[in-house]
Design an enzyme around this catalytic site. Structure first.
Site, PDB file in Angstrom:
ATOM      1  CG  HIS A 156      39.992  46.659  47.188  1.00  0.00           C
ATOM      2  ND1 HIS A 156      41.478  46.745  46.797  1.00  0.00           N
ATOM      3  CD2 HIS A 156      39.348  46.892  46.075  1.00  0.00           C
ATOM      4  CE1 HIS A 156      41.460  47.117  45.503  1.00  0.00           C
ATOM      5  NE2 HIS A 156      40.182  47.340  44.870  1.00  0.00           N
ATOM      6  CB  SER A 277      38.314  29.720  74.700  1.00  0.00           C
ATOM      7  OG  SER A 277      39.021  30.177  75.672  1.00  0.00           O
ATOM      8  CE  LYS A 283      37.546  33.461  70.914  1.00  0.00           C
ATOM      9  NZ  LYS A 283      38.606  33.825  70.869  1.00  0.00           N
ATOM     10  CD  GLU A 290      41.449  29.882  63.584  1.00  0.00           C
ATOM     11  OE1 GLU A 290      42.458  30.086  64.331  1.00  0.00           O
ATOM     12  OE2 GLU A 290      40.398  29.761  64.262  1.00  0.00           O
TER      13      GLU A 290
END
Ligand code: ARG
Length: 460
Positions: A156, A277, A283, A290
């Protein structure tokens, strides 16, 4: 443009219909397979005395010339051609004259395209299998390196029990091993030759399908000519296998994305496989993971597309079937791209063992071991579970951990607690005691690594 198939009709079609009908845009990538198939066909026709030996020799030389010229770029594919089969046959006849027109004896584009797809898939499958092996090898190397690196295992997405980073990585290695096995099995089922099915009903010429199948490296000819031209099961199967590869990559991606966040900080992806970024200087984004996660949806879509296209199609060939290729090619291309990117990304990944260990300590992942401690001293597990839970609640309340609670506190809950409880809940001991087969200990991870490496060696 006058069509080779002009006969019953004038063959004069509207430009818009030609463009709509044409598959050259995407099936041109099968030119090597189309030529390989045609060379085998020409050999078979001559061996059976269906066309003269000299004509066959001229056809083969012509096809080899076309192949060489396409490879070198000397010959360009005509975007106005109807498909790759027509383009090659037309180019052959342009180049060698009348003899070229004999090639299509005892053959139809229906069995020709069915053959080309299988040859193409066999080729690409070899590449994908190699990439999977390389990925598994990279996972094994990292698992071996981090076989003793304690980390919390999750259920979980809540810290659950102690595992090692090597254990976690080997779980993925086994998934990709199953993918490898599935793709091998798919290939075996696919490895039958449809050529000689002709349009649908075989032919009156004395062809030798067994010989042609052998020339092309197939196990045997497809047994039923209608099945030979109608079957696209292997496309469905391949896409389904590739969807599973993507699902596995996507789950790994999701973990890499989580783990490389500041919140987890478990892994560092090499700069080479991250991006910055354009506005936020701090970043370091896990774009590759992704994108792989994103492409998974697209490959699932390819599978759904082919399943839907085939549903309800009567035997044998229907033009709908031209739609099989773009979905197949899209999935193959994207799986290859993802695997090619993941192999070096996994190889260069570094684990932050300190952060993993800290997360393990703060997660009460030794609570089960505390309950087991009482059980081994005679308390029924449910009671032990209850006491262990109360002690965790107390720790949370007092902002401490089980390791730091004094023995008197423990005694307040049960007389069975003794000084040795601290041994029992020490995280490294908790890990070391999980000696059941397939478990997370360094020894067990090493065994898994050795087993998988052994299987990879057998494959080669
Ligand atoms: N371009 C076609 C395809 O990809 C080749 C087969 C055409 N056969 C036919 N009877 N029109 O499916």
């Amino acid at each position: 443009m006058k069509k080779m198939w002009a006969g019953r009709t004038s063959g004069k079609t509207d430009q818009i219909a030609d463009d709509f009908n044409s598959s050259i845009r995407f099936d041109q990538r099968m030119y090597p397979e189309d030529i390989t198939g045609s060379i085998a066909h020409a050999k078979m026709l001559a061996k059976q005395g269906i066309i003269p030996e000299e004509a066959s020799a001229k056809i083969i030389a012509g096809l080899e010339g076309i192949l060489a010229d396409l490879n070198s770029g000397k010959l360009e594919i005509d975007p106005a051609a109807e498909d790759i089969h027509m383009f090659i046959e037309e180019t052959l006849t342009d180049r060698i004259g009348q003899d070229g027109k004999m090639l299509h004896t005892a053959r139809s584009r229906n069995d020709q395209v069915a053959l080309d797809i299988r040859l193409y898939m066999r080729e690409e499958n070899g590449q994908i299998k190699q990439l999977l092996k390389d990925l598994v090898a990279a996972l094994c190397d990292q698992a071996e390196k981090y076989k003793a690196s304690l980390m919390p295992g999750y259920t979980h997405l809540q810290r659950a029990q102690p595992v090692t980073f090597g254990h976690q990585l080997m779980a993925y290695a086994y998934m990709f091993m199953r993918d490898l096995e599935r793709l091998g099995q798919m290939e075996e089922r696919m490895n039958y030759s449809p050529i000689g099915s002709c349009a649908l009903a075989g032919t009156t010429y004395p062809i030798d399908r067994v010989y042609e199948a052998e020339l092309l490296g197939f196990k045997a000819p497809v047994a039923n000519s209608l099945d030979g031209v109608s079957d696209r099961d292997h496309v469905v199967e391949d896409l389904s296998d590739l969807a599973l590869v993507m699902m596995h990559l996507s789950r790994l991606s999701e973990e890499l994305i989580l783990w490389s966040s500041w919140e987890f900080h478990f892994v560092r992806l090499a700069d080479a496989y991250t991006t910055g970024s354009s506005i936020m200087p701090q970043k370091k984004n896990p774009d590759m993971a992704e994108l792989a996660r994103g492409k998974t949806g697209r490959v699932y879509g390819d599978l759904m597309a082919i399943l839907t296209t085939l549903k309800g199609l009567p035997l044998a060939y229907n033009k709908d079937m031209q739609e099989d290729k773009e979905a197949l090619f899209d999935a193959i291309d994207n799986v290859e791209l993802c695997l090619e990117t993941f192999i070096p990304m996994i190889k260069t990944l570094e684990a932050n063992e300190k952060a993993m260990h800290q997360a393990a300590q703060k997660g009460f992942i030794n609570a089960t071991d505390l309950a087991d401690y009482l059980t081994k001293k005679g308390m029924p597990f449910r009671d032990a579970y209850h006491i262990s839970g109360q002690l965790v609640a107390l720790c949370i309340d007092q902002d401490t951990v089980l390791e730091d609670l004094p023995l008197e506190t423990y005694k307040g809950y049960s007389d069975l607690f003794e000084e040795d409880l601290y041994q029992a809940i020490d995280l490294h001991n908790c890990l070391a005691k999980r000696t059941s087969l397939g478990g997370p200990t360094p020894e067990s991870v090493q065994k898994q690594v050795d087993e998988v490496r052994g299987k990879l060696a057998e494959e080669n």
